[in-house]
Design a protein around this motif. Structure first.
Motif, PDB file in Angstrom:
ATOM      1  N   PRO A  40       1.396  -1.693  -0.181  1.00  0.00           N
ATOM      2  CA  PRO A  40      -0.122  -0.149   0.215  1.00  0.00           C
ATOM      3  C   PRO A  40       0.563   1.138   0.132  1.00  0.00           C
ATOM      4  O   PRO A  40       0.468   2.371  -0.489  1.00  0.00           O
ATOM      5  CB  PRO A  40      -0.822   0.012   1.283  1.00  0.00           C
ATOM      6  CG  PRO A  40      -0.021  -0.582   2.342  1.00  0.00           C
ATOM      7  CD  PRO A  40       0.207  -1.948   1.099  1.00  0.00           C
ATOM      8  N   THR A  41       1.943   1.047   0.356  1.00  0.00           N
ATOM      9  CA  THR A  41       2.676   2.370   0.106  1.00  0.00           C
ATOM     10  C   THR A  41       3.618   2.471  -0.281  1.00  0.00           C
ATOM     11  O   THR A  41       4.537   1.464  -0.518  1.00  0.00           O
ATOM     12  CB  THR A  41       3.083   2.919   1.816  1.00  0.00           C
ATOM     13  OG1 THR A  41       4.356   1.828   2.431  1.00  0.00           O
ATOM     14  CG2 THR A  41       2.435   3.452   2.944  1.00  0.00           C
ATOM     15  N   ALA A  42       4.686   3.033  -1.055  1.00  0.00           N
ATOM     16  CA  ALA A  42       5.797   3.355  -2.019  1.00  0.00           C
ATOM     17  C   ALA A  42       6.338   2.502  -1.290  1.00  0.00           C
ATOM     18  O   ALA A  42       7.783   2.502  -2.007  1.00  0.00           O
ATOM     19  CB  ALA A  42       5.667   4.690  -2.624  1.00  0.00           C
ATOM     20  N   ASP A  43       7.581   3.565   0.071  1.00  0.00           N
ATOM     21  CA  ASP A  43       8.461   2.260   0.464  1.00  0.00           C
ATOM     22  C   ASP A  43       8.703   1.077   0.867  1.00  0.00           C
ATOM     23  O   ASP A  43       9.152   0.749   0.849  1.00  0.00           O
ATOM     24  CB  ASP A  43       9.170   3.193   1.564  1.00  0.00           C
ATOM     25  CG  ASP A  43       7.845   3.478   3.018  1.00  0.00           C
ATOM     26  OD1 ASP A  43       6.350   3.173   2.619  1.00  0.00           O
ATOM     27  OD2 ASP A  43       8.331   3.832   4.290  1.00  0.00           O
ATOM     28  N   ALA A  44       7.322   0.985   0.331  1.00  0.00           N
ATOM     29  CA  ALA A  44       7.625  -1.247   1.349  1.00  0.00           C
ATOM     30  C   ALA A  44       7.631  -1.925  -0.253  1.00  0.00           C
ATOM     31  O   ALA A  44       7.694  -1.376  -1.711  1.00  0.00           O
ATOM     32  CB  ALA A  44       5.739  -1.428   1.148  1.00  0.00           C
ATOM     33  N   HIS A  45       7.812  -2.934   0.413  1.00  0.00           N
ATOM     34  CA  HIS A  45       8.651  -3.966  -0.706  1.00  0.00           C
ATOM     35  C   HIS A  45       7.213  -4.730  -0.700  1.00  0.00           C
ATOM     36  O   HIS A  45       6.980  -5.201  -0.289  1.00  0.00           O
ATOM     37  CB  HIS A  45       9.797  -5.043  -0.170  1.00  0.00           C
ATOM     38  CG  HIS A  45      11.230  -4.116  -0.147  1.00  0.00           C
ATOM     39  ND1 HIS A  45      11.946  -3.379  -0.620  1.00  0.00           N
ATOM     40  CD2 HIS A  45      11.625  -4.158   1.324  1.00  0.00           C
ATOM     41  CE1 HIS A  45      12.891  -3.385  -0.819  1.00  0.00           C
ATOM     42  NE2 HIS A  45      12.614  -3.241   0.950  1.00  0.00           N
ATOM     43  N   GLY A  46       7.622  -5.221  -2.423  1.00  0.00           N
ATOM     44  CA  GLY A  46       6.734  -6.373  -3.137  1.00  0.00           C
ATOM     45  C   GLY A  46       6.784  -7.123  -2.367  1.00  0.00           C
ATOM     46  O   GLY A  46       7.659  -7.995  -2.099  1.00  0.00           O
ATOM     47  N   LEU A  47       5.676  -8.307  -1.787  1.00  0.00           N
ATOM     48  CA  LEU A  47       6.029  -9.649  -1.933  1.00  0.00           C
ATOM     49  C   LEU A  47       5.361 -10.870  -2.946  1.00  0.00           C
ATOM     50  O   LEU A  47       4.314 -10.910  -3.995  1.00  0.00           O
ATOM     51  CB  LEU A  47       5.115  -9.942  -0.222  1.00  0.00           C
ATOM     52  CG  LEU A  47       5.017  -9.097   0.858  1.00  0.00           C
ATOM     53  CD1 LEU A  47       4.015  -9.176   2.077  1.00  0.00           C
ATOM     54  CD2 LEU A  47       6.810  -8.957   1.559  1.00  0.00           C
ATOM     55  N   TRP A  48       6.305 -12.116  -2.250  1.00  0.00           N
ATOM     56  CA  TRP A  48       5.988 -12.897  -3.542  1.00  0.00           C
ATOM     57  C   TRP A  48       5.149 -13.663  -2.769  1.00  0.00           C
ATOM     58  O   TRP A  48       5.025 -13.766  -1.557  1.00  0.00           O
ATOM     59  CB  TRP A  48       6.984 -13.731  -3.947  1.00  0.00           C
ATOM     60  CG  TRP A  48       8.577 -13.389  -4.827  1.00  0.00           C
ATOM     61  CD1 TRP A  48       9.243 -12.762  -4.151  1.00  0.00           C
ATOM     62  CD2 TRP A  48       7.614 -12.945  -6.109  1.00  0.00           C
ATOM     63  NE1 TRP A  48       9.952 -12.145  -5.305  1.00  0.00           N
ATOM     64  CE2 TRP A  48       9.299 -12.320  -6.183  1.00  0.00           C
ATOM     65  CE3 TRP A  48       7.770 -14.111  -7.210  1.00  0.00           C
ATOM     66  CZ2 TRP A  48       9.967 -11.929  -8.009  1.00  0.00           C
ATOM     67  CZ3 TRP A  48       7.906 -13.621  -8.039  1.00  0.00           C
ATOM     68  CH2 TRP A  48       9.277 -12.847  -8.523  1.00  0.00           C
ATOM     69  N   PRO A  49       3.896 -14.458  -3.607  1.00  0.00           N
ATOM     70  CA  PRO A  49       3.040 -15.114  -2.774  1.00  0.00           C
ATOM     71  C   PRO A  49       4.036 -16.289  -2.184  1.00  0.00           C
ATOM     72  O   PRO A  49       4.437 -16.752  -3.120  1.00  0.00           O
ATOM     73  CB  PRO A  49       2.036 -16.135  -3.727  1.00  0.00           C
ATOM     74  CG  PRO A  49       2.386 -14.621  -5.395  1.00  0.00           C
ATOM     75  CD  PRO A  49       3.599 -14.658  -5.192  1.00  0.00           C
TER      76      PRO A  49
END
Length: 72
Positions: A40-49
């Motif tokens: 939800p925020t620009a500074d957060a990393h994406g997560l793989w399922p």
């Protein structure tokens, strides 16, 4: 019915990583077929399922000879 050999643990897109957080699952891994889920925020990393070795989906691809996977 899906064959046991078509499970995530036998897929080229399965990464035997222990998940996206400190809470590791014994038979868990990451599905590398799709890109990481955005946060939800620009500074957060994406997560793989996170998936179980026994899970399955319609994107199964057998591991390649020589042990390399799609995640490498």
């Amino acid at each position: 019915m899906v064959s046991a050999s078509s499970a995530c643990g036998n897929c080229a897109f399965f990464d035997e990583h222990h998940g996206n957080s400190a809470a590791a699952t014994q038979d868990g891994g990451l599905c590398r077929f799709n890109p990481p889920v955005t946060q939800p925020t620009a500074d957060a990393h994406g997560l793989w399922p996170v998936v179980s070795e026994k899970d399955w989906c319609g994107h199964f691809a057998p591991e390649t000879a020589g042990g390399m996977t799609a995640a490498e």
